[in-house]
Design a protein around this motif. Structure first.
Motif, mmCIF file in Angstrom:
data_model
loop_
_atom_site.group_PDB
_atom_site.id
_atom_site.type_symbol
_atom_site.label_atom_id
_atom_site.label_comp_id
_atom_site.label_asym_id
_atom_site.label_seq_id
_atom_site.Cartn_x
_atom_site.Cartn_y
_atom_site.Cartn_z
ATOM 1 N N VAL A 18 0.826 -1.207 0.010
ATOM 2 C CA VAL A 18 0.094 0.033 -0.134
ATOM 3 C C VAL A 18 0.695 1.255 -0.145
ATOM 4 O O VAL A 18 2.083 1.203 0.194
ATOM 5 N N MET A 19 0.213 2.374 -0.391
ATOM 6 C CA MET A 19 1.088 3.503 -0.181
ATOM 7 C C MET A 19 0.346 4.320 1.009
ATOM 8 O O MET A 19 -1.059 4.279 1.378
ATOM 9 N N ASP A 20 0.929 5.249 1.805
ATOM 10 C CA ASP A 20 0.754 5.940 2.984
ATOM 11 C C ASP A 20 1.488 7.240 2.972
ATOM 12 O O ASP A 20 2.295 7.396 2.030
ATOM 13 N N GLY A 21 0.887 8.173 3.508
ATOM 14 C CA GLY A 21 1.582 9.343 3.845
ATOM 15 C C GLY A 21 1.761 9.818 5.138
ATOM 16 O O GLY A 21 0.690 9.529 5.881
ATOM 17 N N THR A 66 -2.165 13.002 -4.435
ATOM 18 C CA THR A 66 -1.075 13.589 -4.025
ATOM 19 C C THR A 66 0.062 12.284 -3.729
ATOM 20 O O THR A 66 1.045 12.163 -4.064
ATOM 21 N N ILE A 67 -0.269 11.608 -2.911
ATOM 22 C CA ILE A 67 0.352 10.414 -2.297
ATOM 23 C C ILE A 67 0.392 9.208 -3.327
ATOM 24 O O ILE A 67 1.649 8.807 -3.606
ATOM 25 N N GLU A 68 -0.596 9.038 -4.446
ATOM 26 C CA GLU A 68 -0.496 7.920 -5.538
ATOM 27 C C GLU A 68 0.532 8.400 -6.435
ATOM 28 O O GLU A 68 1.179 7.726 -7.043
ATOM 29 N N ALA A 69 0.410 9.709 -6.645
ATOM 30 C CA ALA A 69 1.227 10.493 -7.533
ATOM 31 C C ALA A 69 2.840 10.084 -7.490
ATOM 32 O O ALA A 69 3.547 10.101 -8.401
ATOM 33 N N SER A 70 3.180 10.090 -6.022
ATOM 34 C CA SER A 70 4.519 9.891 -5.703
ATOM 35 C C SER A 70 5.199 8.533 -6.399
ATOM 36 O O SER A 70 6.468 8.440 -6.419
ATOM 37 N N GLU A 71 4.279 7.495 -6.689
ATOM 38 C CA GLU A 71 4.620 6.294 -7.225
ATOM 39 C C GLU A 71 4.543 6.349 -8.745
ATOM 40 O O GLU A 71 4.805 5.427 -9.454
ATOM 41 N N VAL A 90 -1.219 15.514 -10.889
ATOM 42 C CA VAL A 90 -1.027 16.550 -9.607
ATOM 43 C C VAL A 90 0.567 16.585 -9.447
ATOM 44 O O VAL A 90 1.115 15.327 -9.472
ATOM 45 N N GLU A 91 0.895 17.401 -8.418
ATOM 46 C CA GLU A 91 2.158 17.305 -7.788
ATOM 47 C C GLU A 91 2.145 16.352 -6.589
ATOM 48 O O GLU A 91 1.377 16.299 -5.877
ATOM 49 N N PRO A 92 3.325 15.446 -6.661
ATOM 50 C CA PRO A 92 3.138 14.448 -5.384
ATOM 51 C C PRO A 92 3.370 15.244 -4.067
ATOM 52 O O PRO A 92 4.096 16.149 -3.928
ATOM 53 N N SER A 125 5.548 10.845 1.428
ATOM 54 C CA SER A 125 4.688 9.691 0.918
ATOM 55 C C SER A 125 5.463 8.580 0.932
ATOM 56 O O SER A 125 6.740 8.673 0.666
ATOM 57 N N ARG A 126 5.050 7.466 1.179
ATOM 58 C CA ARG A 126 5.895 6.251 1.217
ATOM 59 C C ARG A 126 5.187 4.924 1.027
ATOM 60 O O ARG A 126 3.963 4.930 1.482
#
Length: 335
Positions: free
Chosen positions: A124-127, A255-260, A268-270, A275-276
């Motif tokens: 999963v992704m988390d922030g 924004t969190i999913e954008a980091s991946e 959008v900007e991550p 984010s991790r």
């Protein structure tokens, strides 16, 4: 066919996250004891999951769904923290390890010494949200450098005015996860430059709900916590936007999913650098057990949906496919 599950975990007065944290807090025994119906698939056995409190709600929900379809399998889900969980996992005392950070060098050595081979899966992704009291009307945005100045060991930031002369000269109360948490490790590494580099006077807790209560009760407080806990308490808390190098951003599914995502695929900007991904570590020799390997397959099949149900964010389809391939390669070595 089994009847419908007897526990209603739909959104309502009590969130899925809170229900699952409550039932999992004692090894998931309360929920497992309730799942006396459902379907008998022919699979049977016991599976032990421990580790991160942060990832616990997702693993608990996946376990509930799997046990409903396989009612002769019992899954224990506990949350002793990422660090303590790795100690058990690397001694062969747990089958799966929830982790809010990657395995450390010392933990690798411990696993190797005990003959524990493992597989890392990104599930999963988390922030990490920077949370404040709603009556804090002065601090809406911070840079990573400003956060570092506030949180680093030996910081001379004691009041809000120490950051900005126009802000109140009131003492800041600091709240966050304790040193046993992978969230603590990730936050300090990203914000202060080294794991464990944090001011001595912050209030650290293994329970994120204590952080929420601390910030909610003090307009001059600030804290860091998993973004899902903010969403669950957004009537009582606000988030501080963080400068990601291009613009200020707050944690959200986009924004969190954008980091991946690849830069060209982003809309959008991550939300970076907070984010991790969160990880599931698989004890490879347990893949010899049919119920265990089917559960891990099931986890990858369902985690994108369950993640959103309990306040996390989905990893990309490409990442899930990569994890499936790596899992099947590992299964081939043991079956």
């Amino acid at each position: 066919m089994g009847k419908e599950p007897i526990m209603d975990l739909a959104d309502g007065g009590v969130s899925r996250r809170r229900v699952l944290l409550g039932t999992a807090g004692t090894g998931f025994g309360g929920l497992a004891g309730c799942l006396t119906r459902g379907e008998d698939s022919g699979l049977e056995g016991e599976i032990v999951i421990d580790g991160s409190n942060t990832l616990l709600p997702n693993s608990a929900l996946v376990a509930e769904l799997f046990m409903w379809e396989n009612n002769q399998v019992r899954i224990s889900v506990s949350g002793s923290g990422t660090g303590a969980g790795f100690q058990q996992f690397c001694r062969g005392e747990a089958d799966l390890q929830n982790a809010s950070r990657r395995i450390g060098d010392g933990e690798r050595t411990l696993c190797e010494g005990n003959g524990v081979d493992w597989l890392e899966l990104e599930v999963v992704m988390d922030g990490i949200a920077i949370i404040k009291h709603p009556d804090n009307t002065w601090c809406d945005q911070l840079t990573v450098d400003e956060l570092g100045q506030m949180w680093e060991r030996g910081s001379d930031v004691e009041t809000w005015a120490d950051l900005d002369d126009d802000w109140p000269g009131e003492e800041i109360s600091f709240y966050g996860r304790d040193a046993a948490s992978g969230t603590y490790d990730y936050f300090t590494e990203q914000i202060t430059g080294a794991v464990g580099n944090i001011r001595n006077d912050f209030s650290g807790s293994p329970d994120t709900n204590n952080i929420v209560r601390g910030v909610r009760g003090n307009e001059h407080a600030i804290g860091f916590a998993g973004a899902g806990y903010y969403e669950e308490n957004e009537d009582d808390l606000e988030v501080v936007e963080i400068y990601n190098g291009d613009e200020y951003a707050s944690p959200s599914p986009e924004t969190i999913e954008a980091s991946e995502q690849a830069p060209e695929d982003r809309t959008v900007e991550p939300y970076e650098p907070l984010s991790r991904p969160l990880y599931l570590y698989v004890r490879e020799d347990a893949l010899e057990r049919p119920a265990f390997r089917e559960f891990v397959r099931f986890y990858l099949e369902t985690t994108q949906e369950t993640a959103r149900d309990v306040g996390f964010y989905a990893v990309p389809d490409e990442t899930i496919e990569e994890q499936r391939e790596r899992l099947e390669d590992a299964i081939e070595r043991y079956v």
